[in-house]
Design a protein around this motif. Structure first.
Motif: not given
Length: 300
Positions: A46-72
């Motif tokens: 789980v990556v919040t927008e605040k964490e994404q900016m703090k750690y300079k993470l790819p924006t695709s990580m925000v909410g990425a886990y939700q995509k996996s639910l579609n095929c799990a």
């Protein structure tokens, strides 16, 4: 998340480190037992927008886990019970995701149980994380509490709870047996010879990134970029590769290198050991530090 699959031997397929947000993209790992194939989807946490900016993470990580639910077909929630601050409650985003996907069966994996000092602590965590209910049945001893004040720290629709120590491998076999026992009839999605959908090149880059996270303090490793510059399987038993690590400044590059290049050599040695264990063959790897907007010659 540390993903271990029991194939012929244990394989450390997905990169893992002691820091948060090691997993930056979806990775699949396959395990086959007789005619049953299990496909694990290791997703970013789980990556919040605040964490994404703090750690300079790819924006695709925000909410990425939700995509996996579609095929799990089933959801496994891994929770660290050694963290005294979070061991008794699930992240709000996790519970929201589980409620939104309540039609998909889910189970809870409590990791690092070897770190707990007493069974009483473990039982208390289980009660809190499941809201005192597993598979629709209340956990013995929680009925009185539920009458006075309903626990809302976790999720009350888990079908089962597994106690695991990823470090020792304890409990992994039970999860595998559970998944095989609940598998559905379908055609194999991957060849029985495949054990991941990641390319060797990607696995090497991720292995380097994980070790940088382990060896470097605070947010420094999150500001680095790794890129495979050379890869060659010279023979069936030998891989030769070179990875460039782009640093934001000369100061950071010198910090990574260490006195006489000692720290960089140590990082390289640990990466090589992980890759040898992963590919089951000899690996020759070179790590090159590069300063952003400067050539390697300028840095030297």
């Amino acid at each position: 998340m540390l993903l271990l699959l029991e194939l012929q031997t244990l394989e450390k397929i997905c990169a893992a480190s002691s820091k948060v947000h090691t997993t930056t993209k979806l990775a699949r790992a396959m395990c086959i037992e007789n005619n049953t194939q299990i496909i694990f989807l290791d997703t970013p946490g789980v990556v919040t927008e605040k964490e994404q900016m703090k750690y300079k993470l790819p924006t695709s990580m925000v909410g990425a886990y939700q995509k996996s639910l579609n095929c799990a077909d089933v959801i496994g929630v891994v929770h660290d019970v050694s963290n005294s601050y979070t061991k008794d409650s699930l992240h709000r985003e996790v519970t929201s995701m589980l409620k939104a996907a309540s039609n998909v069966p889910s189970f809870l994996i409590l990791n690092k149980v070897d770190k707990l000092k007493s069974k009483r602590q473990l039982l208390a965590s289980i009660r809190n994380l499941t809201n005192g209910c597993i598979a629709g049945k209340p956990i013995p001893g929680t009925e009185k509490n539920s009458k006075n004040k309903k626990i809302e720290r976790g999720y009350d629709n888990f079908s089962d709870v597994f106690l695991v120590s990823a470090l020792n491998g304890d409990g992994v076999k039970e999860i595998k047996e559970y998944l095989i026992g609940n598998a559905k009839s379908a055609t194999l999605q991957y060849s029985p010879m495949d054990w991941t959908d990641q390319t060797p090149e990607s696995l090497i880059e991720e292995a380097v990134r994980a070790k940088l996270l382990d060896f470097l303090a605070q947010e420094i490793p999150y500001n680095l970029k790794t890129q495979l510059e050379y890869y060659d399987e010279e023979t069936e038993d030998r891989i030769v590769c070179s990875v460039a690590v782009e640093c934001p400044s000369e100061r950071i590059a010198k910090l990574i290198s260490g006195a006489g290049g000692g720290r960089l050599q140590q990082i390289k040695s640990h990466v090589r050991e992980d890759l040898i264990d992963l590919f089951k063959k000899q690996v020759v790897i070179d790590l090159q530090l590069k300063v952003k907007n400067k050539s390697l010659e300028d840095f030297v």
